[in-house]
Design an enzyme around this catalytic site. Sequence first.
Site, mmCIF file in Angstrom:
data_model
loop_
_atom_site.group_PDB
_atom_site.id
_atom_site.type_symbol
_atom_site.label_atom_id
_atom_site.label_comp_id
_atom_site.label_asym_id
_atom_site.label_seq_id
_atom_site.Cartn_x
_atom_site.Cartn_y
_atom_site.Cartn_z
ATOM 1 N N GLU A 247 0.882 -1.177 0.000
ATOM 2 C CA GLU A 247 0.000 0.000 0.000
ATOM 3 C C GLU A 247 0.913 1.219 0.000
ATOM 4 O OE1 GLU A 247 -3.156 -0.294 -0.317
ATOM 5 O OE2 GLU A 247 -3.285 -2.450 0.029
ATOM 6 N N CYS A 281 -2.342 9.351 3.220
ATOM 7 C CA CYS A 281 -2.160 8.925 1.831
ATOM 8 C C CYS A 281 -3.389 9.237 0.986
ATOM 9 C CB CYS A 281 -1.850 7.436 1.786
ATOM 10 S SG CYS A 281 -3.112 6.456 2.615
ATOM 11 N N GLU A 378 4.409 12.951 -5.010
ATOM 12 C CA GLU A 378 3.752 13.056 -3.707
ATOM 13 C C GLU A 378 4.542 14.011 -2.805
ATOM 14 O OE1 GLU A 378 3.991 9.639 -1.011
ATOM 15 O OE2 GLU A 378 1.842 9.842 -0.676
#
Length: 476
Positions: A247, A281, A378
């Site tokens: 993940e 996230c 990110e």
Amino acid sequence: MRQFGHFIDGQMHGTGGDRWLPVHDPALGRVYAEVADGDAADVDAAVTAAAGAFPDWAAQPNDRRARWLERLADALEARTDDFAHAEARDGGKPFALARDVEIPRAVANLRFFAHAATQFSSESHHGQAGLNYTLRTPLGVVGTISPWNLPLYLFTWKIAPALAAGNTVVAKPSEVTPATATLLGELAAEIGFPAGALNIVHGRGAEVGEAIVAHPGIRAISFTGSTAVGRRIAGIAGPLLKKLSLELGGKNPTLVFADSDWQAHLDTLVRSAFQNSGQICLCGSRILVERRIYNAFREAFVEAALALRIGDPMDSDARLGPLVSQAHFDKVLAAIARARDEGATVLCGGEALQRPGWFVAPTVLEGLGPDCATNREEIFGPVATLQPFDDDAQALALANAGDYGLAASLWTRDLDRAHRLAAALRAGIVWINTWLMRDLRTPFGGMGQSGMGREGGLEAMRFFTEPKNVGIQLSS
Ligand code: NAD
């Protein structure tokens, strides 16, 4: 000074060679504790304990294992405030967020998978070739590796299904936020949780994390963290043919259409960008706005971002706390500097707060296209960009630009558009007129550079079990 030690074979441990890492209070930027700087020998001891505990734990009836998870959940719930306080201290998370959302979610994770243990079943197939049934057996010793942004929430999200399915666990929390996992180990010891079923080894990723991934006694790895580390783990675990769930990072789009009730949802839209200072996230960091409402939206959004109170995590009015570490603070400020270099206009924020600790003001940027690094990489901080779009096709193209595919939210009253775009968005999770709405039964995970595999509900129970087909020839 408080020391966070390993939890191995039902007992708290220090470190073999008196090696400790500093743990910081991000609101002060100062060391307040130490965490064991573990190594491969600690991992080995944990694997030995877990392997020893496996036969008994796996042989327990499902409802007995469920009962243990329930007991741990009850003990955690009774100490919610202590855990929330610990999480506010070593992660800089607002206390109220930890107390009202994240620790309760850790309790819910344990309870949910306790129930899953008693509800999980396997398939049978007949009518084509004899009678087939599927046995789903636990894997053995499994490894879990979790990040700092939702420390106990993600730690329990992994250990709970692993234990519920009958595995024993070697778990590594982030060395940046080791407090609540350690406290959970202490609770497990207090309630007499079967020794060796759950083991916690602290330390750095390159040492303890890689030792877990590479250990021949560990059958599967469930990892949540950055894409770069996920890739490295895949490189080690792949040739060993270990089961792997990854993940990873995200760069999530928020699509706001002119027909949406965006004014009424403004608080949620702002939260979706800035909750936990953007260190979730699932935060939407690329806000795509239909051009007809772009100016009005920008004005309202920036005003709401400016009104977010930033402060000490223990201040009950603070909506945002600091970033988690000096390294992360530096990374986020560097990303803002790069955005300026790329030509961004800073609509608000764009700088650190002049106070001790690692606080960055909520930052809204505009004027950047989908190909610049700011909109592709990110940042994982309180930084969001605004981009206008003219129609559904352009909104979709902007949303799907880039390599990640974790989550998206879309805001519209047009049912047809909502379903059409939900199907076309490249994301593992799509929310319509909401954000971070979670039903623990749903598949959770991302596409592309956001990961491999899914967690949650049956997906997690399946990941942590090995299916075996048993076929029986029936006489005609
Ligand atoms: P990270 O990848 O640096 O670390 C995560 C964990 O991996 C830590 O426990 C760390 O010690 C360990 N680790 C580091 N190097 C390792 C190695 N070489 N081998 C094995 N383990 C290693 O991530 P982080 O900075 O702690 O967390 C932030 C990242 O996590 C962000 O990218 C965020 O998007 C991601 N994240 C993803 C999800 C999701 O569900 N997809 C959820 C939360 C966070």
